[in-house]
Design an enzyme around this catalytic site. Sequence first.
Site, short mmCIF file in Angstrom:
data_model
loop_
_atom_site.label_atom_id
_atom_site.label_comp_id
_atom_site.label_asym_id
_atom_site.label_seq_id
_atom_site.Cartn_x
_atom_site.Cartn_y
_atom_site.Cartn_z
N HIS A 148 -1.88 -0.80 3.29
CA HIS A 148 -1.48 0.55 3.69
C HIS A 148 -1.01 0.60 5.15
CE1 HIS A 148 -1.86 4.99 2.93
NE2 HIS A 148 -1.74 4.56 1.69
N THR A 149 -0.17 -0.34 5.54
CA THR A 149 0.34 -0.37 6.91
C THR A 149 1.41 0.70 7.12
OG1 THR A 149 -0.14 -2.71 7.21
CG2 THR A 149 1.58 -1.77 8.60
#
Length: 515
Positions: free
Chosen positions: A388-389
């Site tokens: 989830h960057t």
Amino acid sequence: MSPPGPPELEKLESPGRNWSRPECNVVFWFNLYQLDKFWRTAILRYFNPMGAHPSGLIGEDPLGIPNNLLPYLAQVAIGRREKLSVFGNDYNSHDGTPIRDYIHVVDLARGHIAALDYLKKIDSNSGLYREWNLGTGKGSTVFDVYNAFCKAVGRELPYEVAPRRDGDVLDLTANPTRANTELNWKAKLTIEDACKDLWNWTTANPFGFKIDNYTWSKFADYENRLHTITINDFEVSVINYGAAIQNISINGQRLVNGFTNPEDYKLSNNPLFGATVGRYANRISKGEFSLDGKAFKLPTNDGINTSHGGENGFNKKNWLGPVAQRIDDKKVSLEFLLVDEDGSNGFPAEVETIVKYVVGESGLEIEFEATISESSQHDATPINLTNHTYFNLDNSSSINGTQLKLSTSEYLAADNSNPQLPSVALLSIKLASTLDSRDKPYKTLVKASKPDLPITLEVSSTEPAFQLYTGDFTNVKDFKSRSGFCVEAARFTNAINHKNWASQVTLHRGENLWF
């Protein structure tokens, strides 16, 4: 049978005694058991552990000059030490050198597990204080080990005979009968196995755990560290908490949203910056699903749905590791491990998950692997993993002006009754029945660029779907609306509840699921 007390109890408790010494710790546990007979204590007497894990990933890395025979020999073999000193060759043994009981570290680890299993089987209303010897019961001389290691290396190694050391005795060999019978444990590996495995570790890690291009520092504590790989001008940092990407930079230019204060990652409004997301990425409708004819209900945390594994998902746990490996001159990998308990957040089965980050000149690769533990009470679980960057190409306050080119114009429309889920009308899409997507071709999902900025970002994946977030609702610390965009590659949202997709996210015992 009453457990025997430790010898010379009064002497060990005398003033000025160093309480860090093993015999003093034995006295502590014995006294504790005497005060409270519900304590369960296993005292394991080691003899001479040696070797390494056969994988070559875990081995002995002594600080300074090694005090034990094999680590010293290993450093001689790779040129870090000139020669081995053999202390005495006039003992009453077949070759004149002293006899010791050498045990492979893997057998030693198995002994610990056997002791824990033994303690777990004791009646809950009872305690125990008991001692076991962990050894092979067979002595080997210094020259026996020396010759076995030279054979593993493939050449003779230099040594010299030095005078005996004060206090050395001829023979220290274990009597492991009690461990053999009561713990149902027996050493299985030989000194030849230990020498072969140590040489495998040594050749893969000639300077121990020090790996070029990799450094770590304390981020919050020793359970949550900051691990950094630098390849030329490309740098990636990962923390143990959530196995999250804390930083990606090129030429010192930061490209992602991340916190410098460890506590900020625990904020309730953190949009999972950089985190490994699981046990089930994205949403499960109403927190409900069925496996093998049994219905399960999860706590909801996103309106009527369960999102990203629930309130205590993978992003909120400290991952073990990493195991750092140098793949070649241009790539270094980090592997983190999480064991998620049976019943965690309502999910069935105990799951072991590994996330592997590979950093090279061409960029960052992420690979996930999940298996159900042998000790798990349940045989199946839903699982869906992703990262989830949030990216920001120039580290400005907003991504406005960033040009995003998507690989497809097809999308799953929202369900009117549950807008966070795809429309049922589009659920006829079928996929090949496989848990392993690694053999699928990489497809570029999103290309991102910004005018006058000499950086282009490409996000590729083997997964069948992705979601693009523009971070409109981000509001945490210095990161406000549209401070970054996220490309979440995974399997279809709510796949566990649709027959055409469920096989992609259902893991059974004995299977490996790869993302």
